[in-house]
Design an enzyme around this catalytic site. Structure first.
Site, PDB file in Angstrom:
ATOM      1  N   HIS A  83      35.657  42.770  43.589  1.00 19.34           N
ATOM      2  CA  HIS A  83      36.568  42.768  42.422  1.00 19.34           C
ATOM      3  C   HIS A  83      36.384  41.481  41.596  1.00 19.34           C
ATOM      4  CE1 HIS A  83      40.579  44.552  40.829  1.00 19.34           C
ATOM      5  NE2 HIS A  83      39.983  43.858  39.874  1.00 19.34           N
ATOM      6  N   ARG A 128      39.178  50.966  38.636  1.00 19.43           N
ATOM      7  CA  ARG A 128      40.068  50.794  39.782  1.00 19.43           C
ATOM      8  C   ARG A 128      39.544  51.632  40.940  1.00 19.43           C
ATOM      9  NH1 ARG A 128      41.625  46.723  38.016  1.00 19.43           N
ATOM     10  NH2 ARG A 128      43.702  46.151  37.336  1.00 19.43           N
TER      11      ARG A 128
HETATM   12  P1  NDP Z   1      41.979  49.614  27.235  1.00 18.88           P
HETATM   13  O1  NDP Z   1      43.410  50.005  27.290  1.00 18.88           O
HETATM   14  O2  NDP Z   1      41.512  48.790  26.094  1.00 18.88           O
HETATM   15  O3  NDP Z   1      41.042  50.903  27.295  1.00 18.88           O
HETATM   16  C1  NDP Z   1      41.330  51.983  28.127  1.00 18.88           C
HETATM   17  C2  NDP Z   1      40.445  53.145  27.711  1.00 18.88           C
HETATM   18  O4  NDP Z   1      40.612  54.199  28.650  1.00 18.88           O
HETATM   19  C3  NDP Z   1      40.815  53.721  26.330  1.00 18.88           C
HETATM   20  O5  NDP Z   1      39.650  54.095  25.651  1.00 18.88           O
HETATM   21  C4  NDP Z   1      41.639  54.949  26.680  1.00 18.88           C
HETATM   22  O6  NDP Z   1      41.611  55.971  25.693  1.00 18.88           O
HETATM   23  C5  NDP Z   1      40.911  55.394  27.940  1.00 18.88           C
HETATM   24  N1  NDP Z   1      41.737  56.282  28.748  1.00 18.88           N
HETATM   25  C6  NDP Z   1      42.953  56.049  29.295  1.00 18.88           C
HETATM   26  N2  NDP Z   1      43.399  57.143  29.945  1.00 18.88           N
HETATM   27  C7  NDP Z   1      42.462  58.084  29.805  1.00 18.88           C
HETATM   28  C8  NDP Z   1      42.332  59.425  30.220  1.00 18.88           C
HETATM   29  N3  NDP Z   1      43.287  60.028  30.934  1.00 18.88           N
HETATM   30  N4  NDP Z   1      41.223  60.101  29.887  1.00 18.88           N
HETATM   31  C9  NDP Z   1      40.258  59.516  29.149  1.00 18.88           C
HETATM   32  N5  NDP Z   1      40.295  58.229  28.708  1.00 18.88           N
HETATM   33  C10 NDP Z   1      41.383  57.530  29.036  1.00 18.88           C
HETATM   34  O7  NDP Z   1      41.679  48.857  28.618  1.00 18.88           O
HETATM   35  P2  NDP Z   1      40.532  47.789  28.935  1.00 18.88           P
HETATM   36  O8  NDP Z   1      39.255  48.291  28.402  1.00 18.88           O
HETATM   37  O9  NDP Z   1      40.962  46.440  28.552  1.00 18.88           O
HETATM   38  O10 NDP Z   1      40.537  47.815  30.543  1.00 18.88           O
HETATM   39  C11 NDP Z   1      40.245  49.010  31.254  1.00 18.88           C
HETATM   40  C12 NDP Z   1      40.469  48.817  32.744  1.00 18.88           C
HETATM   41  O11 NDP Z   1      39.456  47.987  33.312  1.00 18.88           O
HETATM   42  C13 NDP Z   1      41.749  48.117  33.167  1.00 18.88           C
HETATM   43  O12 NDP Z   1      42.868  48.957  33.069  1.00 18.88           O
HETATM   44  C14 NDP Z   1      41.435  47.733  34.596  1.00 18.88           C
HETATM   45  O13 NDP Z   1      41.764  48.800  35.469  1.00 18.88           O
HETATM   46  C15 NDP Z   1      39.922  47.536  34.584  1.00 18.88           C
HETATM   47  N6  NDP Z   1      39.559  46.131  34.749  1.00 18.88           N
HETATM   48  C16 NDP Z   1      38.786  45.771  35.825  1.00 18.88           C
HETATM   49  C17 NDP Z   1      38.399  44.475  36.014  1.00 18.88           C
HETATM   50  C18 NDP Z   1      37.507  44.093  37.132  1.00 18.88           C
HETATM   51  O14 NDP Z   1      37.279  42.882  37.339  1.00 18.88           O
HETATM   52  N7  NDP Z   1      36.955  45.031  37.872  1.00 18.88           N
HETATM   53  C19 NDP Z   1      38.808  43.417  35.084  1.00 18.88           C
HETATM   54  C20 NDP Z   1      39.573  43.890  33.979  1.00 18.88           C
HETATM   55  C21 NDP Z   1      39.948  45.208  33.832  1.00 18.88           C
HETATM   56  P3  NDP Z   1      42.155  55.738  24.189  1.00 18.88           P
HETATM   57  O15 NDP Z   1      41.099  54.857  23.520  1.00 18.88           O
HETATM   58  O16 NDP Z   1      42.210  57.085  23.609  1.00 18.88           O
HETATM   59  O17 NDP Z   1      43.483  55.052  24.307  1.00 18.88           O
HETATM   60  C1  OXD Z   2      42.329  43.170  35.698  1.00 17.81           C
HETATM   61  C2  OXD Z   2      41.495  43.001  36.892  1.00 17.81           C
HETATM   62  O1  OXD Z   2      42.966  44.211  35.528  1.00 17.81           O
HETATM   63  O2  OXD Z   2      41.035  41.873  37.153  1.00 17.81           O
HETATM   64  O3  OXD Z   2      42.347  42.235  34.886  1.00 17.81           O
HETATM   65  O4  OXD Z   2      41.238  43.965  37.596  1.00 17.81           O
END
Ligand code: NDP
Ligand code: OXD
Length: 309
Positions: free
Chosen positions: A272, A224
């Site tokens: 994005h 993000r």
């Molecule tokens: P998940 O919930 O599967 O994974 C999130 C990861 O982040 C987990 O490993 C979690 O830890 C870790 N995490 C969360 N908070 C913290 C913290 N404070 N410190 C360290 N690690 C942390 O999400 P996804 O992988 O599915 O998606 C991740 C993000 O990607 C989305 O939230 C979105 O913002 C972004 N995204 C962007 C897109 C784009 O087109 N640019 C498209 C889709 C998503 P733990 O394993 O311990 O829970």
């Molecule tokens: C999502 C994104 O969160 O597209 O899926 O950013």
């Protein structure tokens, strides 16, 4: 019982045929023509206006039309107790891994330097490592981070991950929590952020973090925009602490035309698009989840509003 769909008009046009195929027998209402709000039990949303979900008095489930849920959780009037499901779609996961692989290879193969040399008509070779000699660190080792790591590892990169829990992932070194961040950063010549946006992760990509990377590290941010302190990135590029950055997400989207990132020679901007939602697969996944919910079967991808993801 009705289902509400709320996103942009363009997204609505892309989703509509797939939602209607997935739910031929259900009433789907498209924002803003939502009729009697009390009939809506399911809300499929992307950036809902604050207060809108609270006005749906019989809402049973909120479904994020994306993997991230920050656009839902930012609503101060979010109805408490209504579960929130996020979209986890293998099609999107593959898309993100393609994006991350492309951008990590771009940084690894010194593409920024060679593009600049081509523009100047300059024939000059730089020493080049193999992928196995290049360390990549992934912030956010969840669904997207782990899949990207697997694909980067298949190319040969030396990949490690950082998550909140630090839970082990077979085949990878993992680090956890604030205490594990130093170790991950110290070994990451290329840093990829796939974190969710939460109060804990806001502004995490700042000068303090950049200073803990090896000098000249590359950065990819596809999590993000609010993770990044933009002025700190520009300063780190100026000082050479960061050699180049690829950014897919921004504090203000669309990125304003006057923004310095657009014309920075060592920043690549994408709008994005790292992993766009894919209605043909996503509509079927959401329809299945709602069937499961109604049948009382557990849902795999409910988020924890307290944790923020
Ligand atoms: P998940 O919930 O599967 O994974 C999130 C990861 O982040 C987990 O490993 C979690 O830890 C870790 N995490 C969360 N908070 C913290 C913290 N404070 N410190 C360290 N690690 C942390 O999400 P996804 O992988 O599915 O998606 C991740 C993000 O990607 C989305 O939230 C979105 O913002 C972004 N995204 C962007 C897109 C784009 O087109 N640019 C498209 C889709 C998503 P733990 O394993 O311990 O829970
Ligand atoms: C999502 C994104 O969160 O597209 O899926 O950013």
């Amino acid at each position: 019982m009705a289902i509400l769909f709320k996103s942009t008009a363009a997204a609505q046009a892309r989703w509509r045929p797939h939602l209607e195929t997935a739910w031929p027998e259900r009433e789907i209402r498209y924002w803003p023509d939502i009729g009697d709000r009390s009939a809506i039990e399911y809300a499929l949303v992307w950036h809902p206006e604050p207060g809108m979900l609270a006005s749906l008095t019989n809402l049973r489930l909120i479904v994020s039309l994306g993997a991230g849920v920050d656009h839902v959780l930012r609503d101060p009037a979010l109805p408490r107790g209504v579960p929130i499901l996020r979209l986890v779609d293998p099609y999107m996961t593959q898309a993100m891994s393609e994006y991350v692989t492309l951008q990590v290879l771009r940084l690894h193969r010194q593409d920024f330097a060679y593009r600049a040399q081509q523009a100047a008509g300059e024939w000059r070779e730089h020493a080049q490592k193999n992928a196995a000699e290049r360390t990549v660190g992934i912030l956010g080792f969840g669904k997207l981070g782990q899949d990207a790591a697997t694909k980067l590892k298949a190319v040969g990169f030396d990949v490690a991950g950082w998550s909140r829990s630090g839970r082990g992932v077979p085949g990878f070194v993992t680090h956890g929590g604030p205490a594990g961040l130093d170790a991950l950063l110290a070994r990451s010549e290329i840093l990829v952020s796939l974190l969710p946006m939460t109060p804990e992760t806001e502004g995490i990509l700042d000068a303090r973090l950049f200073a803990r990377l090896p000098r000249g590290a590359g950065l990819v941010n596809a999590g993000r925009g609010r993770h990044l302190v933009e002025a700190d990135l520009l300063a780190a590029l100026d000082s050479g602490q960061i050699s180049a950055a690829v950014l897919d997400v921004f504090r203000d989207e669309p990125l304003p035309p006057s923004h310095p990132f657009w014309r920075h020679p060592r920043i690549v901007v994408t709008p994005h698009v790292a992993a766009e939602t894919h209605p043909p697969t996503a509509a079927a996944i959401i329809a299945q989840a709602i069937d499961d919910f109604e049948a009382g079967r557990p849902l795999a991808n409910l988020i924890d509003p307290k944790r923020g993801y």
